[in-house]
Design a protein around this motif. Sequence first.
Motif, short mmCIF file in Angstrom:
data_model
loop_
_atom_site.label_atom_id
_atom_site.label_comp_id
_atom_site.label_asym_id
_atom_site.label_seq_id
_atom_site.Cartn_x
_atom_site.Cartn_y
_atom_site.Cartn_z
N ARG A 78 26.26 -5.57 22.66
CA ARG A 78 26.69 -4.90 21.44
C ARG A 78 26.90 -3.40 21.69
O ARG A 78 27.83 -2.80 21.16
CB ARG A 78 25.67 -5.13 20.33
N THR A 84 30.02 -1.91 8.07
CA THR A 84 30.16 -3.35 8.09
C THR A 84 31.23 -3.84 7.13
O THR A 84 31.79 -4.93 7.33
CB THR A 84 28.82 -4.04 7.74
N THR A 131 28.86 -16.33 20.79
CA THR A 131 27.64 -15.53 20.82
C THR A 131 26.75 -15.97 21.97
O THR A 131 26.50 -17.17 22.13
CB THR A 131 26.86 -15.68 19.50
N ASP A 144 28.15 -6.99 14.81
CA ASP A 144 28.06 -8.39 14.40
C ASP A 144 28.98 -8.69 13.22
O ASP A 144 29.65 -9.73 13.19
CB ASP A 144 26.61 -8.73 14.00
N VAL A 145 29.02 -7.78 12.26
CA VAL A 145 29.86 -8.01 11.09
C VAL A 145 31.34 -7.97 11.46
O VAL A 145 32.14 -8.80 11.01
CB VAL A 145 29.55 -6.99 9.98
N SER A 174 21.09 3.16 6.01
CA SER A 174 21.48 1.87 5.44
C SER A 174 22.84 1.95 4.74
O SER A 174 23.61 0.98 4.74
CB SER A 174 20.42 1.36 4.46
N VAL A 201 25.49 1.93 7.46
CA VAL A 201 25.69 0.57 7.97
C VAL A 201 26.52 -0.24 7.00
O VAL A 201 27.42 -0.99 7.40
CB VAL A 201 24.32 -0.11 8.21
N CYS A 245 26.56 4.42 15.80
CA CYS A 245 26.73 3.13 15.15
C CYS A 245 25.49 2.27 15.41
O CYS A 245 24.57 2.68 16.10
CB CYS A 245 27.99 2.44 15.69
N VAL A 246 25.45 1.07 14.83
CA VAL A 246 24.30 0.19 15.00
C VAL A 246 24.81 -1.21 15.34
O VAL A 246 25.93 -1.58 15.00
CB VAL A 246 23.45 0.13 13.71
N PRO A 247 23.99 -2.03 16.04
CA PRO A 247 24.43 -3.37 16.42
C PRO A 247 24.88 -4.24 15.25
O PRO A 247 25.79 -5.06 15.40
CB PRO A 247 23.19 -3.95 17.10
N LYS A 248 24.26 -4.08 14.08
CA LYS A 248 24.63 -4.89 12.93
C LYS A 248 26.11 -4.73 12.59
O LYS A 248 26.77 -5.70 12.21
CB LYS A 248 23.77 -4.49 11.72
N ALA A 249 26.64 -3.52 12.74
CA ALA A 249 28.05 -3.31 12.44
C ALA A 249 28.93 -4.11 13.38
O ALA A 249 29.97 -4.66 12.98
CB ALA A 249 28.40 -1.82 12.54
#
Length: 241
Positions: A186, A105, A228, A206-207, A98, A101, A200-204
């Motif tokens: 992503r 982000t 999107t 998106d940000v 976390s 991330v 890395c993670v998809p949330k990054a």
Amino acid sequence: MKTTTKQHILIVDDDVELLEEVKEYLERQGFTVVSAIDGRAGIAHAKSTDFDLVILDLNLPGTQPQKELSMDGIEVLRILRETGNVPVLMLSATNIASVKVMTLTLGADDYVPKPFDLHELGARIKAILRRGGDDTLGDRILTFSQLKLDPGERRVWKDGAPVALTSIEFDILHTLAQQPEHVFSRQKLIDVAWKGSYECVPKAVDVHIGHIRKKIESDPAQPVLIVTVRGSGYRFEDVPA
């Protein structure tokens, strides 16, 4: 403006022993290195010198006795992102997903947990610096109705006005713009922008897309250039000029 061909690196870390060890290693690799032991000194250096990279400790405690004058690594990162686009490599003794991330982000280019091997750190640094001069993108200038992208110079214009993007933001936008109307997942954007230097993670993604939209969209809340595609990814929709 730098007057030599040497690349300039700023290291901000309150661990003096580690700071000197990394500084000496990078200088042996041919870099010009400036160091700071607290966030405020680091920001002062970043504002006065054109650095190619900042290496920043996440867990800076602040050296000022007054709490309100202290500045941790997250705050330093925020200021760096608000005031410029210099690549930032975060260091931290906290190897929690976390936390990774959060830093990514906020705009960090990479994250290296402590303790680390100097040669691994050197490889990560070189990977980040290669992005800025990556010739694999091709030199073809992409011209659209609203946007213009020059991959050779890594520059972007919106309606003729320059737009300042970070290296990751440019790589994401350029990837999308090379294939208008194509939906990129992503994971594909992760592979392009971060080049496999860490997980890395998809949330990054998106940000970072959100950051790009704030810079290129007339109304970021109603994007028309980067759209999107729910459940799939993102699509570039500016039309060729």
